[in-house]
Design an enzyme around this catalytic site. Structure first.
Site, short mmCIF file in Angstrom:
data_model
loop_
_atom_site.label_atom_id
_atom_site.label_comp_id
_atom_site.label_asym_id
_atom_site.label_seq_id
_atom_site.Cartn_x
_atom_site.Cartn_y
_atom_site.Cartn_z
N ASP A 77 56.62 -49.26 -40.74
CA ASP A 77 55.46 -48.60 -40.81
C ASP A 77 54.42 -48.88 -41.78
O ASP A 77 53.22 -48.78 -41.71
CB ASP A 77 55.66 -46.91 -40.82
CG ASP A 77 56.12 -46.48 -42.10
OD1 ASP A 77 57.02 -46.89 -42.52
OD2 ASP A 77 55.23 -45.60 -42.78
N ASP A 80 57.32 -49.70 -46.82
CA ASP A 80 58.97 -49.40 -46.99
C ASP A 80 59.37 -50.15 -45.66
O ASP A 80 58.90 -51.05 -45.02
CB ASP A 80 59.23 -47.91 -47.08
CG ASP A 80 58.48 -47.37 -45.53
OD1 ASP A 80 58.09 -47.87 -44.77
OD2 ASP A 80 58.44 -46.17 -45.56
N TYR A 229 57.05 -38.20 -41.66
CA TYR A 229 56.20 -38.24 -40.55
C TYR A 229 56.33 -36.84 -39.74
O TYR A 229 56.55 -36.88 -38.49
CB TYR A 229 56.21 -39.37 -39.79
CG TYR A 229 55.45 -40.72 -40.37
CD1 TYR A 229 54.10 -40.90 -40.61
CD2 TYR A 229 56.31 -41.52 -41.19
CE1 TYR A 229 53.69 -41.93 -41.10
CE2 TYR A 229 55.81 -42.66 -41.59
CZ TYR A 229 54.49 -42.79 -41.76
OH TYR A 229 53.90 -43.91 -42.45
N GLU A 452 49.03 -47.88 -50.78
CA GLU A 452 49.84 -48.33 -49.75
C GLU A 452 49.29 -48.91 -48.47
O GLU A 452 48.56 -47.81 -47.99
CB GLU A 452 51.13 -47.34 -49.41
CG GLU A 452 52.18 -47.81 -48.68
CD GLU A 452 53.27 -46.89 -48.42
OE1 GLU A 452 54.46 -47.10 -48.07
OE2 GLU A 452 53.15 -45.66 -48.96
#
Length: 474
Positions: A77, A80, A229, A452
């Site tokens: 995603d 990571d 999430y 990120e």
């Protein structure tokens, strides 16, 4: 007062004002190409021979093993090594919507957009069909993964498999998966009708599952998805969103009747992987604007109300902007809201132009590409000044070609994660979380909320970039 008409006029005026104030002239076609190239850097599974981001290699080849199914493929995603299907499905929906609206403007990048979509849908099809009565919704233990800083090629954390079912429902992730498959079916309908039929058939089954077994996947899966999430907005928006895409793909009145039964949210000023109400309203407003169907007038009104909550100087605005002109919604990963909302503004402007109205918003896209107070492009590899220390494992660690020895779970922190040196691998096209509310950006690898990248940030940016790359007509 006829509130709907006044809001519409207000929004038209404000959009025109934003166009006049827009400045800078980024190379949108270059940015479009790089925004799509980014997805190759996020690929999980066995990489194809035409892989252009060559510092990546095969990874996650045993994904699904714990459940005795093949769940290889899909995307990591963000920075990571976890596959979260909730944001991945949203990424897929947005890539598909971008392609449907702006494919004719993409030129040679259209095939790359389709390839990015298919890499996701091939995986989502596995998740939806591998085991009857189950929808697989993620691979990899996020809590274990986030304690490590290692390349995806070296993963030694447990590759847990997560699913929802009748007894452990997930209407939100199922609704989003249905939306992704239905939207993608439209992308492939002409070029690969057999694949499109498979996508649509599976989308129908997954949405039926979401409708029959109501519940939030956060409640079913707990710490496997939260706080990463969580479905903070509930699952009603995904049911609306999924049904809206099935209705567009099939024109089946059953879905329209379900949409009416779902109800509404009472107004929103966000659009993201979690909250889909505004996206559903714009998608459904298409029926009112382009098809002149009065049944969809309530959604046109909702879409315009949303827009007037977004625009600066609107009497109904609920949105902050930085001094540099950037929409500011949240302290963490703010650009995800900027790209997704920019997509809705651009697409609604497209619908309005087709009906002889014209309003359009381009300056937030330019801001991301470097037209801002610190002249920082927040797309990696675009322009001379861009983030060099992004919070991304694969980018920050040496590639297998340059460092063939395995880097274990905690082996990447020293000397790589804590290093002040730029990342050795440039993840071209990645859009990071973005600046703070003062337009500042420290370019700090440890500052994940700003440094990120994520697939859903890029996916929403593809449409606006294609719009501007191809000129603003049509």
């Amino acid at each position: 007062m006829r509130r709907g008409v006044s809001l519409r006029c207000c929004c038209l005026f404000l959009f025109l004002l934003l166009i006049e104030n827009a400045h800078g002239n980024p190379n949108y076609r270059e940015a479009l190409a790089k925004s799509l190239l980014f997805f190759q850097g996020q690929r999980s599974g066995r990489l194809p021979k035409d892989q252009q981001i060559t510092w990546r290699s095969n990874s996650g080849l045993s994904d699904g093993l714990f459940a005795h199914v093949d769940l290889t493929g899909g995307y990591y995603d963000a920075g990571d090594n976890v596959k979260f299907n909730f944001p991945m499905a949203f990424t897929t929906t947005m890539l598909s919507w971008s392609t449907l609206e702006y494919g004719k403007k993409m030129g040679p990048e259209l095939q790359n957009a389709r390839a990015a979509i298919r890499w996701a849908t091939d995986y989502l099809l596995k998740c939806a069909t591998a085991t009857p009565g189950k929808l697989y919704v993620g691979v990899g233990d996020p809590n274990a993964d986030h304690k490590c800083w290692e390349r995806p090629e070296d993963m030694d954390t447990v590759r847990s498999v997560y699913s929802v079912s009748a007894s452990n429902p997930g209407s939100d992730v199922a609704g989003e998966t249905a939306a992704a498959l239905a939207a993608a079916s439209l992308v492939f309908r002409k070029g690969d009708p057999r694949y499109a039929s498979l996508l649509l058939r599976t989308a129908k089954n997954v949405l039926q599952f979401a409708m029959l077994y109501r519940g939030a996947y956060s409640d079913s899966l707990g710490s496997a998805v939260c706080p990463f999430y969580c479905s903070y907005s509930g699952y009603k928006d995904e049911l609306l969103w999924g049904a809206a895409w099935l209705f567009r793909a099939t024109n089946d009145v059953t879905y329209y009747n379900f949409i009416k039964s779902v109800g509404d949210d009472g107004g929103t000023d966000v659009f993201s992987w979690d909250n889909k109400f505004a996206g559903a309203h714009v998608l459904l407003a298409r029926g009112a604007l382009l098809n002149r169907d009065k049944n969809f007038e309530p959604y046109r009104q909702e879409a315009e109300d949303f827009i007037c909550r977004i625009l600066p100087n609107s009497p109904f605005t609920t949105t902050q902007y930085t001094q540099g002109g950037l929409m500011y919604k949240m302290p963490e990963s703010n650009l995800q809201y900027v790209t997704s909302i920019s997509f809705l503004l651009t697409t609604y402007a497209k619908y309005m132009r087709a009906t002889k109205h014209y309003f359009n918003c381009g300056n937030m896209v330019d801001y991301i590409l470097g037209v801002n107070p610190i002249k920082m492009s927040y797309m990696v590899g675009f322009g001379p000044n861009f983030p060099r220390r992004i919070h991304h494992r694969g980018s920050s660690l040496p590639s297998l070609a340059n460092h063939p020895q395995s880097i274990r779970c905690d082996g990447g922190f020293e000397p790589f994660f804590h290093s002040s040196n730029p990342n050795p691998n440039i993840l071209v096209g990645a859009i990071v979380g973005g600046p703070n509310q003062n337009d500042g950006f420290p370019d700090d690898r440890s500052d994940y909320s700003h440094s990120e990248p994520a697939t859903y940030i890029n996916a929403a940016m593809v449409g606006p970039l294609a719009y501007f790359a191809g000129g603003k007509s049509g």
